[in-house]
Design a protein around this motif. Structure first.
Motif, mmCIF file in Angstrom:
data_model
loop_
_atom_site.group_PDB
_atom_site.id
_atom_site.type_symbol
_atom_site.label_atom_id
_atom_site.label_comp_id
_atom_site.label_asym_id
_atom_site.label_seq_id
_atom_site.Cartn_x
_atom_site.Cartn_y
_atom_site.Cartn_z
ATOM 1 N N VAL A 33 0.928 -1.190 -0.070
ATOM 2 C CA VAL A 33 -0.033 0.000 -0.035
ATOM 3 C C VAL A 33 0.656 1.093 0.027
ATOM 4 N N THR A 34 0.494 2.196 -1.080
ATOM 5 C CA THR A 34 1.781 3.401 -1.102
ATOM 6 C C THR A 34 0.563 4.563 -1.347
ATOM 7 N N ILE A 35 1.372 5.773 -0.864
ATOM 8 C CA ILE A 35 0.449 6.980 -1.326
ATOM 9 C C ILE A 35 1.439 7.887 -2.155
ATOM 10 N N LYS A 36 0.794 8.758 -2.971
ATOM 11 C CA LYS A 36 1.270 9.791 -3.936
ATOM 12 C C LYS A 36 0.163 10.985 -3.570
ATOM 13 N N ALA A 37 0.683 11.920 -2.996
ATOM 14 C CA ALA A 37 0.143 13.262 -2.782
ATOM 15 C C ALA A 37 0.164 14.078 -3.975
ATOM 16 N N VAL A 38 -1.069 14.461 -4.561
ATOM 17 C CA VAL A 38 -1.155 15.236 -5.768
ATOM 18 C C VAL A 38 -1.057 16.782 -5.266
ATOM 19 N N THR A 39 -0.175 17.570 -6.023
ATOM 20 C CA THR A 39 -0.367 18.987 -5.555
ATOM 21 C C THR A 39 -0.624 19.766 -6.659
ATOM 22 N N GLY A 40 -1.086 20.950 -6.536
ATOM 23 C CA GLY A 40 -1.181 21.966 -7.364
ATOM 24 C C GLY A 40 0.020 22.444 -8.399
ATOM 25 N N THR A 41 1.246 21.999 -7.666
ATOM 26 C CA THR A 41 2.572 22.720 -8.565
ATOM 27 C C THR A 41 2.969 21.604 -9.327
ATOM 28 N N GLU A 42 2.284 20.714 -9.658
ATOM 29 C CA GLU A 42 3.071 19.433 -10.388
ATOM 30 C C GLU A 42 3.170 19.987 -11.824
ATOM 31 N N GLU A 66 1.249 5.140 -14.160
ATOM 32 C CA GLU A 66 2.538 5.135 -13.925
ATOM 33 C C GLU A 66 3.021 5.274 -12.187
ATOM 34 N N SER A 67 2.068 5.801 -11.367
ATOM 35 C CA SER A 67 2.266 5.865 -9.899
ATOM 36 C C SER A 67 1.940 4.395 -9.212
ATOM 37 N N PHE A 68 0.811 3.828 -10.034
ATOM 38 C CA PHE A 68 0.556 2.345 -9.475
ATOM 39 C C PHE A 68 1.839 1.396 -9.778
ATOM 40 N N GLY A 69 2.264 1.512 -11.263
ATOM 41 C CA GLY A 69 3.407 0.783 -11.602
ATOM 42 C C GLY A 69 4.571 1.076 -10.881
ATOM 43 N N GLN A 70 4.836 2.113 -10.535
ATOM 44 C CA GLN A 70 6.010 2.237 -9.532
ATOM 45 C C GLN A 70 5.764 1.501 -8.265
ATOM 46 N N SER A 71 4.665 1.458 -7.577
ATOM 47 C CA SER A 71 4.196 0.902 -6.328
ATOM 48 C C SER A 71 4.435 -0.860 -6.525
ATOM 49 N N ALA A 72 3.934 -1.143 -7.842
ATOM 50 C CA ALA A 72 4.162 -2.640 -7.989
ATOM 51 C C ALA A 72 5.540 -3.124 -8.291
ATOM 52 N N ALA A 73 6.589 -1.925 -8.741
ATOM 53 C CA ALA A 73 7.948 -2.307 -8.915
ATOM 54 C C ALA A 73 8.665 -2.379 -7.340
ATOM 55 N N LEU A 74 7.909 -1.526 -6.327
ATOM 56 C CA LEU A 74 8.475 -1.515 -5.108
ATOM 57 C C LEU A 74 8.132 -2.978 -4.458
ATOM 58 N N LEU A 75 7.092 -3.377 -4.649
ATOM 59 C CA LEU A 75 6.462 -4.791 -4.144
ATOM 60 C C LEU A 75 7.312 -5.711 -4.958
ATOM 61 N N HIS A 112 -2.276 3.635 -3.404
ATOM 62 C CA HIS A 112 -2.691 2.297 -4.476
ATOM 63 C C HIS A 112 -2.547 1.242 -3.642
ATOM 64 N N GLU A 113 -3.269 0.246 -3.647
ATOM 65 C CA GLU A 113 -3.399 -1.289 -2.960
ATOM 66 C C GLU A 113 -3.011 -1.961 -4.168
ATOM 67 N N VAL A 114 -1.725 -2.750 -3.987
ATOM 68 C CA VAL A 114 -1.314 -3.464 -5.122
ATOM 69 C C VAL A 114 -1.014 -4.817 -4.653
ATOM 70 N N ARG A 115 -1.387 -5.972 -5.295
ATOM 71 C CA ARG A 115 -1.158 -7.373 -5.044
ATOM 72 C C ARG A 115 -0.411 -8.062 -6.257
ATOM 73 N N LEU A 116 0.731 -8.643 -5.877
ATOM 74 C CA LEU A 116 1.465 -9.271 -6.772
ATOM 75 C C LEU A 116 0.954 -10.664 -7.037
ATOM 76 N N GLU A 117 0.372 -10.908 -8.167
ATOM 77 C CA GLU A 117 -0.313 -11.964 -8.561
ATOM 78 C C GLU A 117 0.618 -13.263 -8.835
ATOM 79 N N SER A 118 1.531 -13.006 -9.586
ATOM 80 C CA SER A 118 2.710 -14.136 -9.982
ATOM 81 C C SER A 118 3.911 -13.424 -10.905
ATOM 82 N N ARG A 129 -6.231 -1.588 -6.767
ATOM 83 C CA ARG A 129 -7.026 -0.598 -6.866
ATOM 84 C C ARG A 129 -6.366 0.624 -6.389
ATOM 85 N N THR A 130 -6.728 1.837 -6.782
ATOM 86 C CA THR A 130 -6.476 3.138 -6.313
ATOM 87 C C THR A 130 -7.735 4.003 -5.623
ATOM 88 N N TRP A 131 -7.420 4.547 -4.506
ATOM 89 C CA TRP A 131 -8.372 5.236 -3.815
ATOM 90 C C TRP A 131 -8.043 6.713 -3.644
#
Length: 154
Positions: A33-42, A66-75, A112-118, A129-131
């Motif tokens: 489970v990861t987080i990414k803060a969205v800011t107006g200065t992006e 991309e943020s979801f994919g980076q989370s999956a890479a960390l896992l 991001h809630e990411v599950r490594l399936e295989s 999923r992303t919340w």
């Protein structure tokens, strides 16, 4: 919990494309489970004129993936020994059935809630999923990433 400075050691992306701020939970080889803060200065909001409609500030879906994919890479990379003189790179192959049911705007925090399936050889398959708060804004049925050797330019 893994802080941003630890994430910078693990992922090769840098500003403005490092899109994970913190790891909240990690079950090795299973989920993250990861987080990414969205800011107006992006950079993605640069050049939007004053008075633009609110939906012009919707966080781009491509960056959300991309943020979801980076989370999956960390896992996927968790627990792996760093390889000296590694001449390979992680590559995002694709996401299938990525469904958006909402949007994120400046001030929101993506979770991001990411599950490594295989993992088959050097290819990993993840779902998740992303919340934003208690609002589900995206689901992904299959995200595929691989590790491939970097070939020198001919």
């Amino acid at each position: 919990m893994t802080e941003h400075h630890d994430i910078r050691v693990l992922l090769p992306q840098r500003y403005p494309l490092l899109l994970v701020d913190r790891v909240l939970e990690l079950v090795p080889g299973e989920s993250i489970v990861t987080i990414k803060a969205v800011t107006g200065t992006e950079p993605c909001f640069e050049g939007i004129p004053d008075g633009a409609p609110a939906d012009r500030y919707d966080y781009p879906k491509s960056l959300m993936i991309e943020s979801f994919g980076q989370s999956a890479a960390l896992l996927w990379l968790d627990g792996r020994e760093p390889v000296e003189d590694d001449d390979s790179t992680l590559m995002f192959i694709g996401a299938r059935d990525y469904r958006f049911t909402g949007a994120a705007r400046p001030g929101d925090v993506l979770r991001h809630e990411v599950r490594l399936e295989s993992v088959l050889a050097d290819t990993a398959f993840a779902t998740g999923r992303t919340w934003v708060g208690d609002r589900l804004i995206a689901t992904v049925t299959t995200l595929t990433a691989t590790r491939r050797p970097v070939r020198p330019a001919a």
